[in-house]
Design a protein around this motif. Structure first.
Motif, PDB file in Angstrom:
ATOM      1  N   GLU A 105      -1.707  85.084 -41.912  1.00 23.79           N
ATOM      2  CA  GLU A 105      -2.096  86.405 -42.417  1.00 23.79           C
ATOM      3  C   GLU A 105      -1.736  87.464 -41.382  1.00 23.79           C
ATOM      4  O   GLU A 105      -1.916  87.256 -40.179  1.00 23.79           O
ATOM      5  N   PRO A 106      -1.228  88.623 -41.812  1.00 19.11           N
ATOM      6  CA  PRO A 106      -0.949  89.690 -40.847  1.00 19.11           C
ATOM      7  C   PRO A 106      -2.247  90.350 -40.395  1.00 19.11           C
ATOM      8  O   PRO A 106      -3.228  90.384 -41.139  1.00 19.11           O
ATOM      9  N   PRO A 107      -2.278  90.876 -39.164  1.00 12.74           N
ATOM     10  CA  PRO A 107      -3.481  91.532 -38.674  1.00 12.74           C
ATOM     11  C   PRO A 107      -3.647  92.928 -39.271  1.00 12.74           C
ATOM     12  O   PRO A 107      -2.688  93.546 -39.721  1.00 12.74           O
ATOM     13  N   THR A 108      -4.874  93.413 -39.232  1.00  8.95           N
ATOM     14  CA  THR A 108      -5.160  94.785 -39.646  1.00  8.95           C
ATOM     15  C   THR A 108      -4.774  95.727 -38.510  1.00  8.95           C
ATOM     16  O   THR A 108      -4.473  95.283 -37.396  1.00  8.95           O
ATOM     17  N   SER A 164      -5.434  89.689 -27.205  1.00 12.20           N
ATOM     18  CA  SER A 164      -5.767  88.690 -28.221  1.00 12.20           C
ATOM     19  C   SER A 164      -6.428  89.401 -29.396  1.00 12.20           C
ATOM     20  O   SER A 164      -6.872  90.537 -29.265  1.00 12.20           O
ATOM     21  N   TRP A 165      -6.478  88.734 -30.541  1.00 14.23           N
ATOM     22  CA  TRP A 165      -7.183  89.271 -31.703  1.00 14.23           C
ATOM     23  C   TRP A 165      -7.718  88.123 -32.537  1.00 14.23           C
ATOM     24  O   TRP A 165      -7.203  87.014 -32.500  1.00 14.23           O
ATOM     25  N   LYS A 166      -8.791  88.386 -33.278  1.00 13.10           N
ATOM     26  CA  LYS A 166      -9.450  87.368 -34.095  1.00 13.10           C
ATOM     27  C   LYS A 166      -9.127  87.615 -35.559  1.00 13.10           C
ATOM     28  O   LYS A 166      -9.323  88.713 -36.078  1.00 13.10           O
ATOM     29  N   CYS A 167      -8.609  86.604 -36.232  1.00 16.31           N
ATOM     30  CA  CYS A 167      -8.252  86.701 -37.645  1.00 16.31           C
ATOM     31  C   CYS A 167      -9.524  86.823 -38.483  1.00 16.31           C
ATOM     32  O   CYS A 167     -10.470  86.037 -38.314  1.00 16.31           O
ATOM     33  N   GLU A 168      -9.545  87.787 -39.392  1.00 19.46           N
ATOM     34  CA  GLU A 168     -10.710  87.973 -40.249  1.00 19.46           C
ATOM     35  C   GLU A 168     -10.806  86.888 -41.314  1.00 19.46           C
ATOM     36  O   GLU A 168     -11.888  86.564 -41.774  1.00 19.46           O
ATOM     37  N   LYS A 169      -9.670  86.304 -41.688  1.00 20.49           N
ATOM     38  CA  LYS A 169      -9.674  85.302 -42.763  1.00 20.49           C
ATOM     39  C   LYS A 169     -10.162  83.933 -42.260  1.00 20.49           C
ATOM     40  O   LYS A 169     -11.026  83.313 -42.872  1.00 20.49           O
ATOM     41  N   CYS A 170      -9.611  83.460 -41.133  1.00 18.95           N
ATOM     42  CA  CYS A 170      -9.938  82.099 -40.675  1.00 18.95           C
ATOM     43  C   CYS A 170     -10.651  82.060 -39.324  1.00 18.95           C
ATOM     44  O   CYS A 170     -10.947  80.978 -38.822  1.00 18.95           O
ATOM     45  N   GLN A 205      -6.633  95.932 -31.019  1.00 15.28           N
ATOM     46  CA  GLN A 205      -7.388  94.991 -30.208  1.00 15.28           C
ATOM     47  C   GLN A 205      -6.433  94.097 -29.417  1.00 15.28           C
ATOM     48  O   GLN A 205      -6.644  93.835 -28.238  1.00 15.28           O
ATOM     49  N   ARG A 206      -5.363  93.645 -30.055  1.00 11.27           N
ATOM     50  CA  ARG A 206      -4.367  92.794 -29.406  1.00 11.27           C
ATOM     51  C   ARG A 206      -3.712  93.532 -28.236  1.00 11.27           C
ATOM     52  O   ARG A 206      -3.494  92.964 -27.167  1.00 11.27           O
ATOM     53  N   ALA A 207      -3.409  94.811 -28.430  1.00 10.03           N
ATOM     54  CA  ALA A 207      -2.752  95.579 -27.379  1.00 10.03           C
ATOM     55  C   ALA A 207      -3.671  95.790 -26.173  1.00 10.03           C
ATOM     56  O   ALA A 207      -3.204  95.783 -25.036  1.00 10.03           O
ATOM     57  N   LEU A 208      -4.950  95.954 -26.426  1.00  7.23           N
ATOM     58  CA  LEU A 208      -5.884  96.233 -25.339  1.00  7.23           C
ATOM     59  C   LEU A 208      -6.437  94.969 -24.681  1.00  7.23           C
ATOM     60  O   LEU A 208      -6.661  94.931 -23.485  1.00  7.23           O
TER      61      LEU A 208
END
Length: 76
Positions: free
Chosen positions: A46-49, A61-67, A55-58
């Motif tokens: 899934e693509p990130p929002t 890392s980022w957390k997927c909302e779907k899984c 969040q990834r840039a700062l």
């Protein structure tokens, strides 16, 4: 993602992230897209929002909302 405003030790107002940091995140995402790269979740594809891209840039890392997978930004 919103901005956080706070007073520093010199009693001057500052914001986090700065406008320059947000602009750099936007430019990096566009540059990757132009090269044919897409940012997707490593588990469910899934693509990130927009929030997750910031969040990834700062935070690198980022957390997927779907899984709920934590996706790194190239730093394993």
């Amino acid at each position: 993602m919103g901005k956080l405003y706070f007073k520093n030790m010199d009693e001057e107002w500052e914001q986090f992230p700065t406008d320059e940091q947000l602009e750099a995140a936007r430019e990096a995402a566009w540059d990757l897209q132009k090269l044919g790269f897409t940012i997707i979740c490593h588990l469910c594809n899934e693509p990130p929002t927009v929030f997750q891209i910031k969040q990834r840039a700062l935070q690198n890392s980022w957390k997927c909302e779907k899984c709920s997978t934590i996706n790194s930004a190239g730093r394993a």
